[in-house]
Design an enzyme around this catalytic site. Structure first.
Site, PDB file in Angstrom:
ATOM      1  N   SER A 169      38.900  47.925  26.525  1.00 30.91           N
ATOM      2  CA  SER A 169      38.424  46.787  25.733  1.00 30.91           C
ATOM      3  C   SER A 169      37.632  47.314  24.558  1.00 30.91           C
ATOM      4  O   SER A 169      36.977  48.370  24.652  1.00 30.91           O
ATOM      5  CB  SER A 169      37.520  45.892  26.585  1.00 30.91           C
ATOM      6  OG  SER A 169      36.833  44.976  25.750  1.00 30.91           O
ATOM      7  N   TYR A 189      31.011  45.667  32.563  1.00 33.57           N
ATOM      8  CA  TYR A 189      32.419  45.577  32.150  1.00 33.57           C
ATOM      9  C   TYR A 189      32.800  46.771  31.278  1.00 33.57           C
ATOM     10  O   TYR A 189      33.827  47.418  31.508  1.00 33.57           O
ATOM     11  CB  TYR A 189      32.618  44.261  31.400  1.00 33.57           C
ATOM     12  CG  TYR A 189      33.994  44.049  30.816  1.00 33.57           C
ATOM     13  CD1 TYR A 189      35.090  43.780  31.627  1.00 33.57           C
ATOM     14  CD2 TYR A 189      34.198  44.100  29.439  1.00 33.57           C
ATOM     15  CE1 TYR A 189      36.354  43.563  31.087  1.00 33.57           C
ATOM     16  CE2 TYR A 189      35.452  43.883  28.886  1.00 33.57           C
ATOM     17  CZ  TYR A 189      36.525  43.619  29.711  1.00 33.57           C
ATOM     18  OH  TYR A 189      37.772  43.403  29.171  1.00 33.57           O
TER      19      TYR A 189
HETATM   20  P1  NAP Z   1      43.158  36.604  32.299  1.00 34.23           P
HETATM   21  O1  NAP Z   1      43.738  35.571  31.407  1.00 34.23           O
HETATM   22  O2  NAP Z   1      41.921  36.273  33.081  1.00 34.23           O
HETATM   23  O3  NAP Z   1      44.306  37.088  33.302  1.00 34.23           O
HETATM   24  C1  NAP Z   1      43.976  38.057  34.259  1.00 34.23           C
HETATM   25  C2  NAP Z   1      45.180  38.362  35.113  1.00 34.23           C
HETATM   26  O4  NAP Z   1      44.786  39.378  36.052  1.00 34.23           O
HETATM   27  C3  NAP Z   1      45.664  37.172  35.903  1.00 34.23           C
HETATM   28  O5  NAP Z   1      47.080  37.217  35.956  1.00 34.23           O
HETATM   29  C4  NAP Z   1      45.089  37.427  37.297  1.00 34.23           C
HETATM   30  O6  NAP Z   1      45.915  36.875  38.315  1.00 34.23           O
HETATM   31  C5  NAP Z   1      45.133  38.931  37.361  1.00 34.23           C
HETATM   32  N1  NAP Z   1      44.211  39.517  38.324  1.00 34.23           N
HETATM   33  C6  NAP Z   1      42.872  39.350  38.444  1.00 34.23           C
HETATM   34  N2  NAP Z   1      42.399  40.061  39.471  1.00 34.23           N
HETATM   35  C7  NAP Z   1      43.461  40.704  40.025  1.00 34.23           C
HETATM   36  C8  NAP Z   1      43.621  41.594  41.103  1.00 34.23           C
HETATM   37  N3  NAP Z   1      42.579  41.958  41.857  1.00 34.23           N
HETATM   38  N4  NAP Z   1      44.858  42.064  41.375  1.00 34.23           N
HETATM   39  C9  NAP Z   1      45.929  41.682  40.635  1.00 34.23           C
HETATM   40  N5  NAP Z   1      45.841  40.849  39.585  1.00 34.23           N
HETATM   41  C10 NAP Z   1      44.618  40.366  39.295  1.00 34.23           C
HETATM   42  O7  NAP Z   1      42.802  37.947  31.495  1.00 34.23           O
HETATM   43  P2  NAP Z   1      43.360  38.507  30.074  1.00 34.23           P
HETATM   44  O8  NAP Z   1      42.456  38.025  29.017  1.00 34.23           O
HETATM   45  O9  NAP Z   1      44.818  38.283  29.965  1.00 34.23           O
HETATM   46  O10 NAP Z   1      43.033  40.063  30.266  1.00 34.23           O
HETATM   47  C11 NAP Z   1      44.020  41.040  30.549  1.00 34.23           C
HETATM   48  C12 NAP Z   1      43.413  42.413  30.360  1.00 34.23           C
HETATM   49  O11 NAP Z   1      42.951  42.562  29.006  1.00 34.23           O
HETATM   50  C13 NAP Z   1      42.179  42.696  31.247  1.00 34.23           C
HETATM   51  O12 NAP Z   1      42.212  44.036  31.698  1.00 34.23           O
HETATM   52  C14 NAP Z   1      41.014  42.507  30.301  1.00 34.23           C
HETATM   53  O13 NAP Z   1      39.869  43.235  30.695  1.00 34.23           O
HETATM   54  C15 NAP Z   1      41.611  43.010  29.003  1.00 34.23           C
HETATM   55  N6  NAP Z   1      40.947  42.499  27.797  1.00 34.23           N
HETATM   56  C16 NAP Z   1      40.953  41.167  27.523  1.00 34.23           C
HETATM   57  C17 NAP Z   1      40.306  40.710  26.368  1.00 34.23           C
HETATM   58  C18 NAP Z   1      40.260  39.242  26.006  1.00 34.23           C
HETATM   59  O14 NAP Z   1      39.490  38.872  25.100  1.00 34.23           O
HETATM   60  N7  NAP Z   1      41.025  38.372  26.653  1.00 34.23           N
HETATM   61  C19 NAP Z   1      39.665  41.618  25.524  1.00 34.23           C
HETATM   62  C20 NAP Z   1      39.684  42.965  25.851  1.00 34.23           C
HETATM   63  C21 NAP Z   1      40.330  43.408  26.982  1.00 34.23           C
HETATM   64  P3  NAP Z   1      45.338  35.919  39.471  1.00 34.23           P
HETATM   65  O15 NAP Z   1      44.914  34.632  38.813  1.00 34.23           O
HETATM   66  O16 NAP Z   1      46.481  35.763  40.396  1.00 34.23           O
HETATM   67  O17 NAP Z   1      44.164  36.656  40.065  1.00 34.23           O
END
Ligand code: NAP
Length: 247
Positions: A142, A155
């Site tokens: 991130s 985080y």
């Molecule tokens: P999100 O919308 O909250 O989606 C998270 C996904 O991870 C969901 O499909 C969830 O599925 C799954 N998940 C959570 N815990 C899990 C586990 N223990 N095992 C398997 N799957 C799991 O998040 P996102 O924003 O798409 O983020 C994706 C990645 O990008 C993450 O690594 C995050 O740290 C990174 N990131 C995001 C941002 C941002 O602004 N969005 C910025 C920087 C980095 P379930 O609902 O089934 O648990």
């Protein structure tokens, strides 16, 4: 683009929604058979799999909590049985609950490290013995690692660990022709980003990059698609900060 559609296999962790779902869609369009991994959102994962299969792709939903080694092992076994040996691993699953370090409970610390760090460790360890030579691994960091923002100590520490895994594992896979890179998004319009934020905070984050908008899941999926493609063959052990110029 793969020349034979659905011949190469990609696992996308946390693909039921958000960035992971966009990556699964993009890799399916690019010709990969895709494992849509999730931990609890089965109806979203099933709907995505139906969408991908309906569009001529090949996809399966596999429930596995990435923080549990035995479930990760079963996910790879299911991938191999149903789609074939794995070529691409996208370690996208992750969680965040922005909290000042002094207010962080033991439970929140454990959960964040278990999913973000142990989860990545579990899939990397499993991938080492199971992936095809010539494959691609893409981890998720991130941009918070570069910003050192208050409230993001735990985080960002998990994502710093993932960046270190990336640099070292790329070297440990010497001789396998497998690249290991990480993508470090800035704010992206997903539930993970919106949860718990006021409209004012969302606008503040949207104005931070010089491109003056939030990232969209597709912005990140196209970076992942590049790193998973033959075009990125010479990119290895790198962290790509995809954030509109934020840091
Ligand atoms: P999100 O919308 O909250 O989606 C998270 C996904 O991870 C969901 O499909 C969830 O599925 C799954 N998940 C959570 N815990 C899990 C586990 N223990 N095992 C398997 N799957 C799991 O998040 P996102 O924003 O798409 O983020 C994706 C990645 O990008 C993450 O690594 C995050 O740290 C990174 N990131 C995001 C941002 C941002 O602004 N969005 C910025 C920087 C980095 P379930 O609902 O089934 O648990």
């Amino acid at each position: 683009m793969n020349t034979i559609r659905n011949a190469q296999v990609a696992i996308v962790t946390g693909a039921s929604r958000g960035i992971g779902a966009a990556i699964a869609r993009r890799l399916s369009t690019d010709g990969f058979a895709v494992v849509v991994n999730y931990a609890s959102s089965s109806s979203e994962a099933d709907a995505l799999v139906a969408e991908l299969n309906g569009a001529g792709g090949r996809a399966v939903a596999v429930k596995a909590d990435v923080s549990k080694a035995a479930e990760v092992r079963r996910m790879f076994e299911t991938a191999e049985q149903q789609l074939g040996k794995v070529d691409v691993l996208i370690n996208n699953a992750g969680v965040i609950k922005p909290t000042p370090l002094a207010d962080t409970s033991d439970e929140l610390y454990d959960r964040t490290f278990d999913i973000n760090v142990r989860g990545t460790f579990n899939t990397l360890r499993e991938a080492a013995g199971r992936m095809n030579d010539g494959g691609r691994i893409i981890n998720f960091s991130s941009t918070t690692v570069a910003l050192n923002m208050p409230g993001y100590a735990i985080y960002s520490a998990t994502k710093a660990a993932v960046e270190t895994f990336t640099h070292v594992f790329a070297k440990e896979l010497r001789g396998r022709n497998i690249t290991v890179n990480a993508v470090a998004p800035g704010p992206v319009a997903t539930a993970l980003f919106f949860d718990g934020k006021t409209d004012e905070q969302i606008q503040h984050f949207a104005k931070m990059p010089p491109l003056e908008r939030l990232g969209q899941p597709e912005d990140i999926a196209s970076v992942v698609a590049f790193l998973a493609s033959p075009a990125a063959a010479w990119v290895n052990g790198q962290v790509l900060r995809a954030n509109g110029g934020l840091a």
